[in-house]
Motif scaffolding. Structure first.
Motif, PDB file in Angstrom:
ATOM      1  N   TYR A   1       0.828  -1.202   0.000  1.00 42.13           N
ATOM      2  CA  TYR A   1       0.000   0.000   0.000  1.00 42.13           C
ATOM      3  C   TYR A   1       0.857   1.245   0.000  1.00 42.13           C
ATOM      4  N   THR A   2       0.857   1.937  -1.110  1.00 43.92           N
ATOM      5  CA  THR A   2       1.511   3.247  -1.130  1.00 43.92           C
ATOM      6  C   THR A   2       0.604   4.230  -0.412  1.00 43.92           C
ATOM      7  N   LEU A   3       1.207   5.094   0.389  1.00 43.02           N
ATOM      8  CA  LEU A   3       0.424   6.112   1.093  1.00 43.02           C
ATOM      9  C   LEU A   3       0.613   7.433   0.361  1.00 43.02           C
ATOM     10  N   ALA A   4      -0.458   8.010  -0.115  1.00 44.44           N
ATOM     11  CA  ALA A   4      -0.373   9.291  -0.829  1.00 44.44           C
ATOM     12  C   ALA A   4       0.243  10.336   0.087  1.00 44.44           C
ATOM     13  N   LYS A   5       1.105  11.158  -0.490  1.00 40.43           N
ATOM     14  CA  LYS A   5       1.792  12.162   0.342  1.00 40.43           C
ATOM     15  C   LYS A   5       0.856  13.274   0.808  1.00 40.43           C
ATOM     16  N   SER A   6      -0.349  13.302   0.250  1.00 39.22           N
ATOM     17  CA  SER A   6      -1.323  14.298   0.717  1.00 39.22           C
ATOM     18  C   SER A   6      -2.018  13.835   1.994  1.00 39.22           C
ATOM     19  N   LYS A   7      -1.812  12.588   2.386  1.00 37.29           N
ATOM     20  CA  LYS A   7      -2.440  12.085   3.614  1.00 37.29           C
ATOM     21  C   LYS A   7      -1.878  12.782   4.845  1.00 37.29           C
ATOM     22  N   THR A   8      -2.739  12.986   5.821  1.00 39.30           N
ATOM     23  CA  THR A   8      -2.278  13.579   7.073  1.00 39.30           C
ATOM     24  C   THR A   8      -1.852  12.454   8.026  1.00 39.30           C
ATOM     25  N   PHE A   9      -1.088  12.829   9.020  1.00 39.76           N
ATOM     26  CA  PHE A   9      -0.664  11.833  10.009  1.00 39.76           C
ATOM     27  C   PHE A   9      -1.862  11.240  10.752  1.00 39.76           C
ATOM     28  N   ASP A  10      -2.891  12.057  10.944  1.00 42.30           N
ATOM     29  CA  ASP A  10      -4.094  11.542  11.581  1.00 42.30           C
ATOM     30  C   ASP A  10      -4.710  10.437  10.719  1.00 42.30           C
ATOM     31  N   GLU A  11      -4.788  10.686   9.408  1.00 44.25           N
ATOM     32  CA  GLU A  11      -5.367   9.675   8.511  1.00 44.25           C
ATOM     33  C   GLU A  11      -4.524   8.404   8.492  1.00 44.25           C
ATOM     34  N   VAL A  12      -3.220   8.571   8.531  1.00 44.42           N
ATOM     35  CA  VAL A  12      -2.334   7.411   8.418  1.00 44.42           C
ATOM     36  C   VAL A  12      -2.372   6.543   9.677  1.00 44.42           C
ATOM     37  N   PHE A  13      -2.419   7.188  10.844  1.00 42.94           N
ATOM     38  CA  PHE A  13      -2.287   6.415  12.085  1.00 42.94           C
ATOM     39  C   PHE A  13      -3.569   6.303  12.913  1.00 42.94           C
ATOM     40  N   HIS A  14      -4.656   6.906  12.438  1.00 42.12           N
ATOM     41  CA  HIS A  14      -5.858   6.940  13.273  1.00 42.12           C
ATOM     42  C   HIS A  14      -6.387   5.548  13.608  1.00 42.12           C
ATOM     43  N   PHE A  15      -6.517   4.707  12.593  1.00 39.65           N
ATOM     44  CA  PHE A  15      -7.079   3.368  12.821  1.00 39.65           C
ATOM     45  C   PHE A  15      -6.018   2.279  12.789  1.00 39.65           C
ATOM     46  N   ASP A  16      -4.795   2.678  12.588  1.00 38.37           N
ATOM     47  CA  ASP A  16      -3.741   1.681  12.401  1.00 38.37           C
ATOM     48  C   ASP A  16      -2.429   2.284  12.886  1.00 38.37           C
ATOM     49  N   ASP A  17      -2.017   1.911  14.096  1.00 41.75           N
ATOM     50  CA  ASP A  17      -0.808   2.568  14.611  1.00 41.75           C
ATOM     51  C   ASP A  17       0.466   1.753  14.364  1.00 41.75           C
ATOM     52  N   ARG A  18       0.384   0.788  13.436  1.00 40.59           N
ATOM     53  CA  ARG A  18       1.616   0.082  13.070  1.00 40.59           C
ATOM     54  C   ARG A  18       2.560   1.036  12.332  1.00 40.59           C
ATOM     55  N   PRO A  19       3.862   0.773  12.397  1.00 43.67           N
ATOM     56  CA  PRO A  19       4.821   1.652  11.716  1.00 43.67           C
ATOM     57  C   PRO A  19       4.569   1.703  10.208  1.00 43.67           C
ATOM     58  N   ILE A  20       4.999   2.802   9.599  1.00 47.59           N
ATOM     59  CA  ILE A  20       4.995   2.883   8.140  1.00 47.59           C
ATOM     60  C   ILE A  20       6.451   2.923   7.668  1.00 47.59           C
ATOM     61  N   GLU A  21       6.627   2.665   6.372  1.00 45.74           N
ATOM     62  CA  GLU A  21       7.982   2.613   5.835  1.00 45.74           C
ATOM     63  C   GLU A  21       8.178   3.709   4.794  1.00 45.74           C
ATOM     64  N   TYR A  22       9.433   4.039   4.577  1.00 43.82           N
ATOM     65  CA  TYR A  22       9.753   5.140   3.673  1.00 43.82           C
ATOM     66  C   TYR A  22      11.009   4.767   2.891  1.00 43.82           C
ATOM     67  N   ILE A  23      10.980   5.078   1.624  1.00 41.96           N
ATOM     68  CA  ILE A  23      12.159   4.832   0.792  1.00 41.96           C
ATOM     69  C   ILE A  23      12.525   6.122   0.069  1.00 41.96           C
ATOM     70  N   TYR A  24      13.801   6.429   0.073  1.00 39.15           N
ATOM     71  CA  TYR A  24      14.318   7.558  -0.697  1.00 39.15           C
ATOM     72  C   TYR A  24      15.269   6.986  -1.728  1.00 39.15           C
ATOM     73  N   ASP A  25      14.974   7.176  -3.017  1.00 37.70           N
ATOM     74  CA  ASP A  25      15.823   6.716  -4.108  1.00 37.70           C
ATOM     75  C   ASP A  25      15.641   5.206  -4.332  1.00 37.70           C
ATOM     76  N   TYR A  26      15.042   4.840  -5.457  1.00 33.44           N
ATOM     77  CA  TYR A  26      14.819   3.418  -5.756  1.00 33.44           C
ATOM     78  C   TYR A  26      16.096   2.719  -6.222  1.00 33.44           C
ATOM     79  N   GLY A  27      17.138   3.500  -6.566  1.00 30.55           N
ATOM     80  CA  GLY A  27      18.391   2.889  -7.010  1.00 30.55           C
ATOM     81  C   GLY A  27      19.263   2.549  -5.824  1.00 30.55           C
ATOM     82  N   SER A  28      20.016   3.543  -5.318  1.00 30.48           N
ATOM     83  CA  SER A  28      20.810   3.357  -4.101  1.00 30.48           C
ATOM     84  C   SER A  28      19.939   3.802  -2.927  1.00 30.48           C
TER      85      SER A  28
END
Ligand code: ZN
Ligand code: ZN
Ligand code: ZN
Length: 207
Positions: free
Chosen positions: A96-123
């Motif tokens: 599940y990609t999380l749209a960057k327009s989502k607020t932290f409330d939307e992301v964690f309100h019903f699900d407080d499991r950690p989320i992941e983040y990637i910077y740069d798909y190459g290195s």
């Protein structure tokens, strides 16, 4: 097997703190500020941590209305930006990609499991963002850095003194770090400065 203690600094009072006590400490420090400033709001305490090395961590106070996009910018500014690579927030091993327009409330309100983040798909530099708690406190910004890890000291591969340079990942050998005195043993173009960031030594990152 014991993990070495990781230290960091509170950005509010400057005190050196142990990572495991960081959330308790910053909460207390924000409480002190709350006594002087009445503008309390609901905030989340979010920890960002490198997946590769738990020595790199940041604690943020985040307004519930802050968007992932703002966190993306904060992470780039503090830790990551080398040449404007793509980045993504996601959950459940990229299902599940999380749209960057989502607020932290939307992301964690019903699900407080950690989320992941990637910077740069190459290195890639990959982080985990953990919801550590929620409480009322005054923040100076929608996303405020509250604590961060102390710069790890890397020994020079020749003499063991604190290193100042690291080989670019592409060129890493048996002794990836060099101090000022031994910097001449490295290949100038392939040496990058030692930086307090999980992006150190990657893609020409110079902080
Ligand atoms: Zn403090
Ligand atoms: Zn780059
Ligand atoms: Zn040396």
């Amino acid at each position: 097997m014991t993990t070495p203690t990781s230290y960091g600094f509170c950005q509010l009072c400057g005190e050196r703190i142990v990572k495991t006590a960081a959330s308790r400490h910053v909460k207390k420090c924000l409480g002190t500020r709350a006594n002087k400033d009445a503008s309390l709001s609901d905030i989340m305490l979010i920890r960002a941590q490198s997946k590769r090395s738990k020595r790199y961590w940041l604690y943020f106070g985040v307004s519930l209305h802050a968007q992932l996009d703002e966190m993306d910018r904060a992470l780039r500014r503090l830790w990551l930006e080398c040449c404007d690579h793509l980045s993504e927030f996601y959950r459940d091993k990229k299902r599940y990609t999380l749209a960057k327009s989502k607020t932290f409330d939307e992301v964690f309100h019903f699900d407080d499991r950690p989320i992941e983040y990637i910077y740069d798909y190459g290195s890639s530099t990959e982080l985990t963002l953990t919801h550590v708690g929620e409480f009322r406190a005054p923040l100076s910004d929608t996303i405020e850095l509250l604590a961060r890890n102390e710069a790890p000291v890397w020994p020079c591969g020749v003499c063991g003194e604190a290193a100042a340079y690291v080989w670019d990942t592409a060129a890493r050998d048996q002794r990836p770090f060099l101090c000022e005195e031994h910097a001449h043993l490295g290949d100038g173009d392939m040496m990058l400065p030692v930086i307090n960031s999980p992006r150190m030594g990657v893609c020409g990152y110079t902080g």
